[in-house]
Design a protein around this motif. Structure first.
Motif, mmCIF file in Angstrom:
data_model
loop_
_atom_site.group_PDB
_atom_site.id
_atom_site.type_symbol
_atom_site.label_atom_id
_atom_site.label_comp_id
_atom_site.label_asym_id
_atom_site.label_seq_id
_atom_site.Cartn_x
_atom_site.Cartn_y
_atom_site.Cartn_z
ATOM 1 N N GLY A 1 0.802 -1.212 0.000
ATOM 2 C CA GLY A 1 0.000 0.000 0.000
ATOM 3 C C GLY A 1 0.837 1.265 0.000
ATOM 4 N N LYS A 2 0.412 2.261 0.788
ATOM 5 C CA LYS A 2 1.141 3.525 0.856
ATOM 6 C C LYS A 2 2.524 3.330 1.467
ATOM 7 C CE LYS A 2 -2.348 5.855 -0.774
ATOM 8 N NZ LYS A 2 -3.275 4.712 -0.931
ATOM 9 N N SER A 3 2.652 2.342 2.349
ATOM 10 C CA SER A 3 3.971 2.050 2.932
ATOM 11 C C SER A 3 4.957 1.629 1.851
ATOM 12 C CB SER A 3 3.850 0.952 3.987
ATOM 13 O OG SER A 3 3.111 1.393 5.102
ATOM 14 N N ALA A 4 4.459 0.938 0.830
ATOM 15 C CA ALA A 4 5.325 0.529 -0.273
ATOM 16 C C ALA A 4 5.820 1.747 -1.050
ATOM 17 C CB ALA A 4 4.570 -0.418 -1.199
ATOM 18 N N HIS B 1 8.417 -5.478 -2.963
ATOM 19 C CA HIS B 1 7.019 -5.373 -2.545
ATOM 20 C C HIS B 1 6.648 -6.611 -1.750
ATOM 21 C CE1 HIS B 1 2.682 -4.797 -2.684
ATOM 22 N NE2 HIS B 1 2.903 -3.564 -3.118
ATOM 23 N N ALA B 2 5.961 -6.405 -0.632
ATOM 24 C CA ALA B 2 5.620 -7.523 0.254
ATOM 25 C C ALA B 2 4.764 -8.567 -0.446
ATOM 26 C CB ALA B 2 4.907 -6.993 1.497
ATOM 27 N N ALA B 3 3.869 -8.130 -1.328
ATOM 28 C CA ALA B 3 3.005 -9.079 -2.032
ATOM 29 C C ALA B 3 3.773 -9.884 -3.062
ATOM 30 C CB ALA B 3 1.853 -8.332 -2.703
ATOM 31 N N ASP B 4 4.816 -9.282 -3.658
ATOM 32 C CA ASP B 4 5.604 -9.979 -4.672
ATOM 33 C C ASP B 4 6.648 -10.896 -4.054
ATOM 34 O OD1 ASP B 4 4.240 -8.724 -6.714
ATOM 35 O OD2 ASP B 4 5.634 -7.028 -6.782
ATOM 36 N N ALA B 5 6.944 -10.670 -2.783
ATOM 37 C CA ALA B 5 7.989 -11.462 -2.131
ATOM 38 C C ALA B 5 7.661 -12.950 -2.147
ATOM 39 C CB ALA B 5 8.189 -10.977 -0.694
ATOM 40 N N ILE B 6 6.373 -13.276 -1.971
ATOM 41 C CA ILE B 6 5.989 -14.695 -1.906
ATOM 42 C C ILE B 6 5.866 -15.309 -3.294
ATOM 43 C CG2 ILE B 6 4.815 -14.355 0.289
ATOM 44 C CD1 ILE B 6 2.160 -14.390 -1.224
ATOM 45 N N HIS B 7 6.102 -14.507 -4.331
ATOM 46 C CA HIS B 7 6.032 -15.022 -5.701
ATOM 47 C C HIS B 7 7.393 -14.950 -6.386
ATOM 48 C CE1 HIS B 7 1.683 -15.469 -5.624
ATOM 49 N NE2 HIS B 7 1.596 -14.253 -5.086
ATOM 50 N N GLY B 8 8.440 -15.073 -5.597
ATOM 51 C CA GLY B 8 9.772 -15.178 -6.181
ATOM 52 C C GLY B 8 10.729 -14.061 -5.852
ATOM 53 N N ASP B 9 10.220 -12.889 -5.423
ATOM 54 C CA ASP B 9 11.118 -11.762 -5.182
ATOM 55 C C ASP B 9 11.999 -11.939 -3.950
ATOM 56 O OD1 ASP B 9 10.165 -10.609 -7.423
ATOM 57 O OD2 ASP B 9 9.384 -8.786 -6.478
ATOM 58 N N ILE C 1 8.170 -1.921 6.400
ATOM 59 C CA ILE C 1 7.404 -0.752 6.802
ATOM 60 C C ILE C 1 5.924 -1.112 6.919
ATOM 61 C CG2 ILE C 1 6.761 1.618 6.208
ATOM 62 C CD1 ILE C 1 9.295 1.809 4.546
ATOM 63 N N SER C 2 5.331 -0.769 8.049
ATOM 64 C CA SER C 2 3.893 -0.976 8.250
ATOM 65 C C SER C 2 3.451 -0.114 9.415
ATOM 66 C CB SER C 2 3.579 -2.448 8.547
ATOM 67 O OG SER C 2 2.223 -2.624 8.891
ATOM 68 N N LYS C 3 2.370 0.626 9.245
ATOM 69 C CA LYS C 3 1.887 1.448 10.345
ATOM 70 C C LYS C 3 1.424 0.565 11.508
ATOM 71 C CE LYS C 3 -1.627 4.709 11.833
ATOM 72 N NZ LYS C 3 -2.879 5.418 11.514
ATOM 73 N N SER C 4 0.531 -0.363 11.229
ATOM 74 C CA SER C 4 -0.017 -1.210 12.299
ATOM 75 C C SER C 4 0.901 -2.357 12.665
ATOM 76 C CB SER C 4 -1.375 -1.772 11.878
ATOM 77 O OG SER C 4 -1.222 -2.744 10.855
ATOM 78 N N GLY C 5 1.614 -2.877 11.664
ATOM 79 C CA GLY C 5 2.476 -4.039 11.906
ATOM 80 C C GLY C 5 1.700 -5.322 12.061
ATOM 81 N N ASP C 6 0.413 -5.297 11.772
ATOM 82 C CA ASP C 6 -0.433 -6.478 11.976
ATOM 83 C C ASP C 6 -1.266 -6.842 10.747
ATOM 84 O OD1 ASP C 6 0.163 -7.189 14.695
ATOM 85 O OD2 ASP C 6 -0.928 -5.395 15.330
ATOM 86 N N THR C 7 -0.942 -6.311 9.587
ATOM 87 C CA THR C 7 -1.729 -6.604 8.390
ATOM 88 C C THR C 7 -1.474 -8.042 7.930
ATOM 89 O OG1 THR C 7 0.025 -5.795 6.939
ATOM 90 C CG2 THR C 7 -1.628 -4.205 7.645
ATOM 91 N N ALA D 1 -7.129 7.713 6.111
ATOM 92 C CA ALA D 1 -6.227 7.917 4.975
ATOM 93 C C ALA D 1 -4.788 8.091 5.451
ATOM 94 C CB ALA D 1 -6.662 9.140 4.177
ATOM 95 N N PRO D 2 -3.852 7.315 4.916
ATOM 96 C CA PRO D 2 -2.446 7.462 5.305
ATOM 97 C C PRO D 2 -1.927 8.860 4.965
ATOM 98 C CG PRO D 2 -2.798 5.397 4.150
ATOM 99 C CD PRO D 2 -4.054 6.212 3.965
ATOM 100 N N THR D 3 -1.778 9.684 5.940
ATOM 101 C CA THR D 3 -1.313 11.061 5.768
ATOM 102 C C THR D 3 -0.201 11.357 6.777
ATOM 103 O OG1 THR D 3 -3.215 11.708 7.147
ATOM 104 C CG2 THR D 3 -3.423 12.003 4.764
#
Length: 324
Positions: free
Chosen positions: A53-56, A77-85, A98-104, A154-156
């Protein structure tokens, strides 16, 4: 469409909240932050930054800042990491997640996979009690009490805080590495910024003519030399070739006003010249020559080395190079 009557007040409040959140970060810079800096310095590898998301997006900006200030970095990217990155990570890298909540959900999938690689992991997170913070060896506390929007969604504020903390990290690493002006120029060769960092006077003056006259030159000889070389000035040199002064078209106008047309015929270069003129070294950066011209309200400066005039740098040269 809803009519908003207090637009200026809303904007000011957003900036106030974000500014206060960034200012509050100062009190959060502690031993843990220092350990993060040393962990990166001593790793011998790169900084890999990940998020979603915005953290990326913020992570990509931090990567760019690190790379341009001497710390090798890349984004995963965290989502791409599990697909080979994950394959981009090397044993001696340091990974910052990076994550605001750290729990996503994406973070909870990514963290165990990163732990299997054995790399050092740093959490850049607002919630120090989060899953992410508890599963990393170090934490960069990007505390954001609330977002700036009225829904607190909204991430601001959180993105502003994270970006500022990333800047602080990058500059600490820059200082620790002894990153110099020349290093910065090497990484930023393009555009006007690059030229400000690497272009020197010696790169410019050889392309210009070198108008010179002797101290005994007549006014006619001075005018002919200035006109033929088209720089609006001429250097005046002594018998041993040393720089004695400079005559500009402004000097000629002032002399004409002082002596009149008839009186000028009896003058020589030494009578008109400005002694001890402003000069620059050939090894000086061109942007510094520009600053000299602007501060002294002049349009050209003589390039001198060991007392000898080598050439001229004109304001037009610097305009052409995009420095102005």
């Amino acid at each position: 469409m809803k009519l908003i009557k207090n637009i200026q007040s809303i904007a000011k409040e957003v900036l106030r909240q974000e500014a206060e959140a960034v200012r509050d970060l100062i009190e959060l810079i502690d031993d843990e932050f220092e350990k993060c800096v040393y962990a990166i310095l001593h790793s011998g590898g790169r900084v890999v930054i990940s998020g979603v998301g915005k953290s990326a997006i913020v992570g990509q900006k931090i990567v760019a800042t690190l790379n341009s200030t001497g710390t090798p970095a890349l984004f995963m990217h965290a989502a791409d990491a599990i697909h080979g990155d994950l394959g981009m990570i090397q044993d001696n890298d340091v990974v910052i997640v990076i994550s605001k909540s750290g729990d996503t959900p994406e973070i909870k999938v990514l963290v165990p996979l990163l732990k299997r690689t054995g790399v050092k992991m740093i959490a850049m997170v607002s919630n120090k009690d989060s899953y992410l913070a508890k599963n990393c060896i170090l934490t960069l506390h990007a505390h954001a009490p609330a977002e700036a929007d009225p829904l607190n969604l909204a991430p601001t504020t959180s993105t502003s805080v994270t970006m500022a903390l990333g800047d602080a990290l990058a500059i600490c690493l820059l200082e620790a590495r002894g990153f110099t002006h020349d290093d910065f120029a090497r990484y930023h060769p393009g555009g006007s910024l690059g030229k400000r960092l690497y272009l020197k006077v010696c790169d410019i003056y050889p392309h210009n003519a070198l108008p010179t006259v002797s101290e005994q030159a007549t006014l006619q000889e001075v005018i002919l030399e200035m006109t033929s070389k088209r720089l609006g000035a001429t250097a005046v040199v002594s018998e041993n070739g040393q720089m004695a002064g400079i005559i500009t078209d402004g000097d000629l106008r002032r002399m004409l006003k002082t002596y009149g047309a008839a009186g000028l015929l009896d003058l020589h270069a030494k009578d008109i010249m400005t002694k001890s003129p402003i000069t620059v070294s050939p090894d000086e950066y061109a942007v510094n020559a520009l600053e000299v011209m602007q501060s002294k309200s002049i349009t050209q400066v003589v390039v001198v080395e060991e007392g000898k005039a080598l050439g001229f740098v004109h304001l037009h040269d610097l305009l052409r190079e995009g420095l102005v």
